[in-house]
Design an enzyme around this catalytic site. Structure first.
Site, PDB file in Angstrom:
ATOM      1  N   HIS A  13      -5.237  -3.612   5.288  1.00 49.19           N
ATOM      2  CA  HIS A  13      -4.806  -3.933   3.928  1.00 49.19           C
ATOM      3  C   HIS A  13      -5.982  -4.494   3.135  1.00 49.19           C
ATOM      4  CE1 HIS A  13      -2.427  -5.088   0.541  1.00 49.19           C
ATOM      5  NE2 HIS A  13      -2.799  -6.355   0.668  1.00 49.19           N
ATOM      6  N   ASP A  37       0.837  -1.210   0.000  1.00 49.47           N
ATOM      7  CA  ASP A  37       0.000   0.000   0.000  1.00 49.47           C
ATOM      8  C   ASP A  37       0.871   1.259   0.000  1.00 49.47           C
ATOM      9  OD1 ASP A  37      -2.269  -1.694   0.208  1.00 49.47           O
ATOM     10  OD2 ASP A  37      -1.888  -1.873   2.359  1.00 49.47           O
TER      11      ASP A  37
END
Ligand code: LMR
Length: 324
Positions: free
Chosen positions: A180, A151
């Site tokens: 996530h 990310d």
């Protein structure tokens, strides 16, 4: 002597990750574990001219125990990946028991190892892993991490793409907090260094792309799986940070952690009302030495944080109730 164990090494993330580890020459020993193919992958990797010795272990003949014995770092990528139309949560049913069983063995064989969980849905599999370690009586929250580095990598990459060709993604530092998965992923562009100046609409598009970057790959691969090479790259970046910390270098990286067990984390957990959350952590000789405060965020990010927390709470509950 540094030994890393890669569990799920015959998979589409595990194999490129094992190549990055072998090529880096940062390890004395790499042990690969999977249900199939890993002895051959180890032989293949051992033809590379770095000093690291690679071994491959199958489940028969106590293979998992052999792979884990003496490991300083364990990275788990084992499990199934998404296909179009699936969410990460759809993977939980299959992957949760894989994680539970692996961490039950880790608790016995290498309880001191630094453990990195890549297997999705990370928001729920990390609680499964920590509960398995608790059941084994060896849970140390400073040594277990859900890997959210992809990310962070995406947040720099996609903003750089939006800013234009002359911006190198590596020069953009963007912290990403939360979890996530989709809306739980919260890139903090208000804190970017150097500042990211994009109009509101473009910025909203970039944030959405970071949150749903995984879906972009799943769609593009048309049934052949999800992120593999960029995930291996991101996982390796996190492993390198972990190693630098273990070597005594002061380094920070984002990770999804059990906050109450990390210095500085209790306050963040109390403020947010969740125990599991991705924040920037300081890494040291013994793993996570400090969870850093989130700091000042924009009004828009505050609203996104509320949404993220709601979804995250449910993801965490899924993991905990599986282990209850
Ligand atoms: C990703 O972020 O790309 C990975 O978590 C894989 C996925 O299922 O999206």
């Amino acid at each position: 002597m540094v030994k890393i164990a890669l569990l799920g090494a015959a998979g589409q993330i595990g194999t490129p990750l094992s190549l990055l580890c072998k090529a880096s020459d940062l390890f004395d020993e790499i042990s690969l574990y999977d249900l199939v193919h890993v002895p051959g992958i180890a032989t293949d990797l051992n033809h590379i001219d770095t000093r690291t010795r690679v071994s491959g272990h199958l489940p028969d003949d106590s293979g998992l125990k052999k792979a884990l014995t003496g490991a300083d770092i364990v990275v788990v990528t084992a499990g199934i990946a998404r296909k179009p139309g699936m969410t990460r949560d759809d993977l939980f049913k299959t992957n949760a028991s894989i994680i539970r069983d692996i961490f039950t063995d880790i608790a016995v064989t290498c309880p001191q190892a630094m453990c990195c969980v890549v297997t999705n849905p990370v928001n729920s599999t990390l609680p499964v892993a920590t509960e398995a370690l608790k059941k084994g009586g060896v849970f140390d929250p400073t040594r277990i991490f859900g890997v959210t580095t992809l990310d962070v990598v995406r947040a720099s990459t996609f903003a750089a793409h939006a800013l234009g060709d002359n911006v190198n993604p590596k020069d953009l530092k963007v912290s990403v907090i939360g979890g996530h998965s989709g809306a739980t992923i919260l890139p903090l562009y208000s804190q970017a260094e150097p500042p990211v100046t994009l109009d509101d609409q473009t910025l909203a598009g970039v944030i959405n792309r970071v949150q749903f970057g995984g879906d972009e790959i799943v769609k593009s691969k048309q049934g052949a799986g999800s992120a593999t090479t960029c995930m291996a790259y991101a996982g390796f970046r996190f492993i390198k940070a972990l190693l630098s910390g273990m070597d005594g270098e002061a380094i920070t990286e984002e990770a999804y952690v059990y906050l109450p067990g990390i210095p500085g984390g209790k306050e963040i957990a109390a403020e947010l009302g969740v125990d599991y959350f991705a924040v920037k952590v300081e890494l040291g000789k013994t793993g996570a030495t400090k969870a850093l405060p989130i700091g000042k965020i924009s009004e828009h990010e505050t609203r996104l944080l509320e949404v993220a927390l709601k979804e995250l709470k449910s993801n965490i509950a899924t993991g905990l109730s599986f282990m209850a």
